[in-house]
Design a protein around this motif. Structure first.
Motif, mmCIF file in Angstrom:
data_model
loop_
_atom_site.group_PDB
_atom_site.id
_atom_site.type_symbol
_atom_site.label_atom_id
_atom_site.label_comp_id
_atom_site.label_asym_id
_atom_site.label_seq_id
_atom_site.Cartn_x
_atom_site.Cartn_y
_atom_site.Cartn_z
ATOM 1 N N GLY A 55 -12.168 21.211 88.829
ATOM 2 C CA GLY A 55 -12.628 21.609 90.154
ATOM 3 C C GLY A 55 -11.583 21.350 91.214
ATOM 4 N N ASN A 56 -10.953 20.187 91.170
ATOM 5 C CA ASN A 56 -9.885 19.882 92.125
ATOM 6 C C ASN A 56 -8.707 20.817 91.954
ATOM 7 O OD1 ASN A 56 -11.288 17.840 93.300
ATOM 8 N ND2 ASN A 56 -10.329 16.217 92.089
ATOM 9 N N ARG A 57 -8.382 21.114 90.716
ATOM 10 C CA ARG A 57 -7.242 22.004 90.453
ATOM 11 C C ARG A 57 -7.512 23.412 90.984
ATOM 12 N NH1 ARG A 57 -3.649 22.137 85.108
ATOM 13 N NH2 ARG A 57 -2.500 24.003 85.606
ATOM 14 N N MET A 58 -8.732 23.914 90.777
ATOM 15 C CA MET A 58 -9.084 25.245 91.273
ATOM 16 C C MET A 58 -9.110 25.260 92.804
ATOM 17 S SD MET A 58 -9.194 27.113 88.690
ATOM 18 C CE MET A 58 -9.970 28.593 89.260
ATOM 19 N N ARG A 59 -9.612 24.188 93.416
ATOM 20 C CA ARG A 59 -9.642 24.103 94.867
ATOM 21 C C ARG A 59 -8.220 24.103 95.422
ATOM 22 N NH1 ARG A 59 -12.307 19.468 95.184
ATOM 23 N NH2 ARG A 59 -14.068 20.252 94.054
ATOM 24 N N TYR A 60 -7.302 23.391 94.765
ATOM 25 C CA TYR A 60 -5.919 23.324 95.200
ATOM 26 C C TYR A 60 -5.260 24.694 95.089
ATOM 27 C CZ TYR A 60 -0.941 22.277 95.123
ATOM 28 O OH TYR A 60 0.395 22.283 95.375
ATOM 29 N N SER A 73 -6.722 27.602 95.191
ATOM 30 C CA SER A 73 -7.278 28.561 96.139
ATOM 31 C C SER A 73 -6.760 28.315 97.553
ATOM 32 C CB SER A 73 -8.801 28.505 96.118
ATOM 33 O OG SER A 73 -9.242 27.249 96.593
ATOM 34 N N THR A 74 -6.330 27.098 97.876
ATOM 35 C CA THR A 74 -5.818 26.831 99.221
ATOM 36 C C THR A 74 -4.349 27.193 99.356
ATOM 37 O OG1 THR A 74 -5.302 24.543 98.620
ATOM 38 C CG2 THR A 74 -7.451 24.972 99.637
#
Length: 140
Positions: free
Chosen positions: A118-123, A125-126
């Motif tokens: 989840g953190n990796r995907m959030r990173y 996407s930003t």
């Protein structure tokens, strides 16, 4: 007269080719039906379900008899604690602890993996559309 014979011959050829096309179309439909095994099997199952059920039950019974394991001789019954002595009480308790803690460890590892992804995907996407090797052509 010569021209009328040619016209008659052309009309005969047209009629003959039309008949040939119709025969080819019928043969093509028959071949498609013949090679459409899933549809033929589905039709056979719906029209004759009891022979299929009987055949599968018989086949299952035969294969279970064919691949059956030979029964093991019963172990000698002894009332001493040889199983505990063989591995030791420590190993027995350790095995019991691992058996008890394994589901909790799986839940914890799954939760950590979800958190990481989840953190990796959030990173990602930003960061925007550029990749990690993005270099602007005109730096400021």
């Amino acid at each position: 007269m010569h021209r009328t014979q040619k016209i008659a011959e052309i009309q005969r050829l047209i009629k003959e080719s039309s008949i040939a096309r119709r025969i080819l179309a019928e043969d093509m439909v028959a071949l498609q039906h013949r090679f459409n095994a899933p549809a033929r099997l589905r039709h056979s199952l719906t029209t004759h379900p009891f022979p299929w059920l009987g055949g599968t039950a018989t086949l299952g019974l035969l294969t279970s008899r064919l691949f059956r394991r030979k029964p093991k001789p019963p172990p000698e019954q002894s009332h001493d604690l040889s199983a505990v002595k063989q591995g030791g009480i420590f190993l027995t308790l350790l095995g019991l602890a691992f058996t008890t803690l394994r589901p909790m460890a799986q839940v914890w590892a799954t939760d950590r993996l979800k958190h990481y992804l989840g953190n990796r995907m959030r990173y990602r996407s930003t960061r925007g559309p550029q990749g990690s090797n993005f270099r602007p052509s005109n730096p400021l």
